[in-house]
Design an enzyme around this catalytic site. Structure first.
Site, PDB file in Angstrom:
ATOM      1  N   LYS A 176       0.380  -1.205  -0.168  1.00  0.00           N
ATOM      2  CA  LYS A 176      -0.347   0.306  -0.193  1.00  0.00           C
ATOM      3  C   LYS A 176       1.457   1.016  -0.171  1.00  0.00           C
ATOM      4  O   LYS A 176       1.263   1.812   1.256  1.00  0.00           O
ATOM      5  CB  LYS A 176      -1.028   0.106   0.907  1.00  0.00           C
ATOM      6  CG  LYS A 176      -1.976   0.365   1.769  1.00  0.00           C
ATOM      7  CD  LYS A 176      -2.336   1.687   0.614  1.00  0.00           C
ATOM      8  CE  LYS A 176      -1.437   2.995   2.301  1.00  0.00           C
ATOM      9  NZ  LYS A 176      -1.984   4.184   1.750  1.00  0.00           N
ATOM     10  N   GLU A 252       9.668   1.835  10.879  1.00  0.00           N
ATOM     11  CA  GLU A 252      10.668   2.390  11.046  1.00  0.00           C
ATOM     12  C   GLU A 252      10.124   4.108  10.756  1.00  0.00           C
ATOM     13  O   GLU A 252       9.367   4.569   9.394  1.00  0.00           O
ATOM     14  CB  GLU A 252      11.380   2.818   9.776  1.00  0.00           C
ATOM     15  CG  GLU A 252      11.806   1.687   9.306  1.00  0.00           C
ATOM     16  CD  GLU A 252      13.023   0.231   7.766  1.00  0.00           C
ATOM     17  OE1 GLU A 252      12.576   1.372   7.055  1.00  0.00           O
ATOM     18  OE2 GLU A 252      14.132  -0.203   8.352  1.00  0.00           O
ATOM     19  N   CYS A 286      13.864  11.402   6.335  1.00  0.00           N
ATOM     20  CA  CYS A 286      13.340  11.267   7.984  1.00  0.00           C
ATOM     21  C   CYS A 286      15.374  10.640   8.486  1.00  0.00           C
ATOM     22  O   CYS A 286      15.025  11.156  10.028  1.00  0.00           O
ATOM     23  CB  CYS A 286      13.059   9.528   7.885  1.00  0.00           C
ATOM     24  SG  CYS A 286      14.491   9.013   7.061  1.00  0.00           S
ATOM     25  N   GLU A 388       9.521  17.018  14.480  1.00  0.00           N
ATOM     26  CA  GLU A 388       9.357  16.610  13.475  1.00  0.00           C
ATOM     27  C   GLU A 388       8.868  18.132  12.575  1.00  0.00           C
ATOM     28  O   GLU A 388       7.770  17.691  12.453  1.00  0.00           O
ATOM     29  CB  GLU A 388       9.836  14.984  12.869  1.00  0.00           C
ATOM     30  CG  GLU A 388      10.439  14.626  11.804  1.00  0.00           C
ATOM     31  CD  GLU A 388       9.943  13.264  11.084  1.00  0.00           C
ATOM     32  OE1 GLU A 388       8.717  13.016  11.014  1.00  0.00           O
ATOM     33  OE2 GLU A 388      10.794  12.758  11.215  1.00  0.00           O
TER      34      GLU A 388
END
Ligand code: NAD
Ligand code: 6OD
Length: 484
Positions: A176, A252, A286, A388
């Site tokens: 997906k 992750e 990331c 973040e």
């Protein structure tokens, strides 16, 4: 208008609902995408399960490895198509997609194709209570149907990072991809077909997360494991969703990565390296450094040099070879990043450069660009230092002592990556070992060896992938004890 369809049991299929795929450089709709409903997700899981029982399930390691190399060949044959699709979907510069995303997709297949052939497992000769012996050895079995859910920032790279080891271990997958970047996962189906991988081994369902294809996949009772890359918050939602069926997960997740720059560093290398670490892919990696701590005597010079680098970046059309900086992925993500730009000023930041939206005077003004931005002067408690942001932005702060820098870098709930810049290798090793993260770079950033463990501590993830860690996650190990 182009239609990007689901790929189930070796066939491209439409459905009842569609959504738009938008080009982030100018906001135009470039394709319609079929959204998979619960029935189509179920169909793809059942097709995968049948494939597991079929020819694919009977392939030995040598045959699987050969097919995975053929997938890599097929990606390389379609190199330009993959680059074009990734650039159109994500807005990333063509130079980046050609140097990083697409070559890494092929490399992901080659590395795991080779590794699975070379890998052995431990065995033990065991003394039994009656003085005889037993032999213990383990065999690797597939987990079964693996649900692969991926984000939009490095779409093909991150998808293949999971699909390749999953297939190497004999699993079947339902992927997906992010709703923002559906194209390359669909194109990969053609490469998979070219490689002679049987129908049903690789399936693609498009859609969103909650109440859509993502959630249907995580809740599905016949999905045996979920491997996910994305936001920490989404990881938490998926954990809840898989709990009733006790699926293994590999996560992750996000990061708020620190860099520590010591006064004895190679100045140019540190500035160039960190300009990459902050601005690559418009800060949407990331591993990007959003917090930079610089030894006080170098602070002024470093901030000035990083400012010059930021201001020299060329924000352009993604297909222009000269472009360094593309747009952010979406209007929604740009709103989020701009809300942090406003917040930084409210929290008392000094704006060294950027903080706004560039104006081009052409259709890029309908795209989702923001300026590369550097702040100083924020307290460590500021939300802009803690949360973040995932844009082309960093905060730079001075430090006086090594222990202080280590404490500042580790003062976060995340724990993905860090980088240390110093000419003193003893210090490099010493500081690296104190970082509470999954990966620390010394005098470099995002330098990858695919055999090494990759993942995060704290809010940045669960488990490690890479090399044998991937093979172990995507396998069920069966220990066999034979009394001799
Ligand atoms: P996201 O979490 O919003 O979405 C990722 C994927 O999850 C998408 O396919 C989305 O549709 C799906 N999803 C969302 N909610 C879901 C749910 N409830 N159930 C099932 N699926 C769901 O992340 P994003 O915005 O696409 O990506 C950016 C984030 O990813 C950043 O936080 C970044 O740090 C992180 N990231 C981490 C790594 C890593 O290796 N640690 C790599 C890349 C990106
Ligand atoms: O290089 C990799 O294998 C990897 N997983 C990179 C992740 C980057 C995050 O955006």
């Amino acid at each position: 208008m182009k239609l990007i369809q689901n790929y189930i049991d070796g066939r491209f299929v439409s459905g009842r609902q569609e959504f738009a795929d938008v080009n982030p450089a100018d906001g135009t709709v470039i394709a319609q995408v079929t959204e998979a409903d619960a029935a189509q997700v179920d169909e793809s899981v059942q097709a995968a399960r049948r494939a597991l029982r079929g020819e694919w399930g009977r392939f030995g390691v040598r045959e699987r490895s050969a097919r995975l190399h053929r997938v890599a060949d097929a990606i390389e044959k379609r190199f330009d198509c993959f680059v074009h699709a990734e650039v159109a979907d994500s807005g990333k510069p063509v130079s980046l997609a050609s140097k990083l995303d697409v070559p890494r997709a092929a490399a992901n297949f080659r590395v795991f194709a080779d590794l699975v052939k070379m890998s052995g497992l431990e065995s033990f000769q065991t003394e039994t209570p009656d003085g005889a012996n037993a032999l213990n050895y383990a065999v690797r079995k597939p987990l079964g149907v693996v649900g692969v859910i991926t984000p939009w920032n490095l779409p093909l790279l991150l998808l293949t990072w999971k699909v390749a080891p999953a297939l190497a271990c004999g699993n079947v997958v339902v992927v997906k991809p992010s709703e923002e970047t559906p194209a390359t996962a669909t194109l990969l189906a053609e490469a998979i077909e070219d490689a002679g991988i049987p129908n049903g081994v690789y399936n693609v369902v498009h859609g969103f997360g909650p109440g859509s294809a993502g959630e249907c996949l995580t809740q599905h009772p016949d999905v045996d494991a979920i491997t996910f890359t994305g936001e920490s918050r989404t990881g938490a939602a998926i954990m809840k969703s898989v709990a009733p069926t006790v699926k293994p997960v590999s996560f992750e997740l996000g990061g708020k990565n620190a860099a520590i720059v010591f006064a004895d560093c190679n100045f140019d290398e540190a500035v160039n390296g960190l300009a990459e670490a902050v601005f690559l892919n418009t800060g949407q990696v990331c591993l990007c450094a959003e917090r930079i701590y610089v030894e006080r005597k170098l602070f002024g010079a470093f901030v000035e040099a990083l400012k010059q680098k930021a201001e020299s970046l060329h924000a352009g059309w993604p297909n222009d070879e000269k472009t360094d900086l593309g747009p952010l992925i979406s209007a929604q993500h740009r709103d989020k990043v701009l809300s942090y730009y406003r917040l930084a000023e409210e929290e008392g930041a000094r704006v060294v450069t950027g903080g706004g939206v560039p104006r081009f005077g052409d259709n890029r003004d309908h795209g989702f660009y923001v300026e590369p931005t550097i702040y100083t002067g924020l307290p460590e408690s500021a939300r802009c230092v803690k949360e973040e942001i995932f844009g082309p932005v960093c905060h730079v702060a001075p430090f006086d002592a090594e222990e202080e820098a280590v404490a500042l870098a580790n003062d976060t709930k995340y724990g993905l990556a860090a980088s240390i810049w110093t000419s003193d290798m003893k210090r490099g090793h010493r500081v690296a070992q104190q970082m509470k993260v999954g990966i620390t770079w010394v005098n470099c950033w995002f330098l990858r060896d695919l055999r090494t463990p990759f993942g995060g501590a704290g809010l940045s993830g669960i488990g490690r992938e890479g090399g044998m860690h991937s093979l172990n996650f995507y396998s069920e190990l069966n220990n066999i004890c034979v009394r001799l």
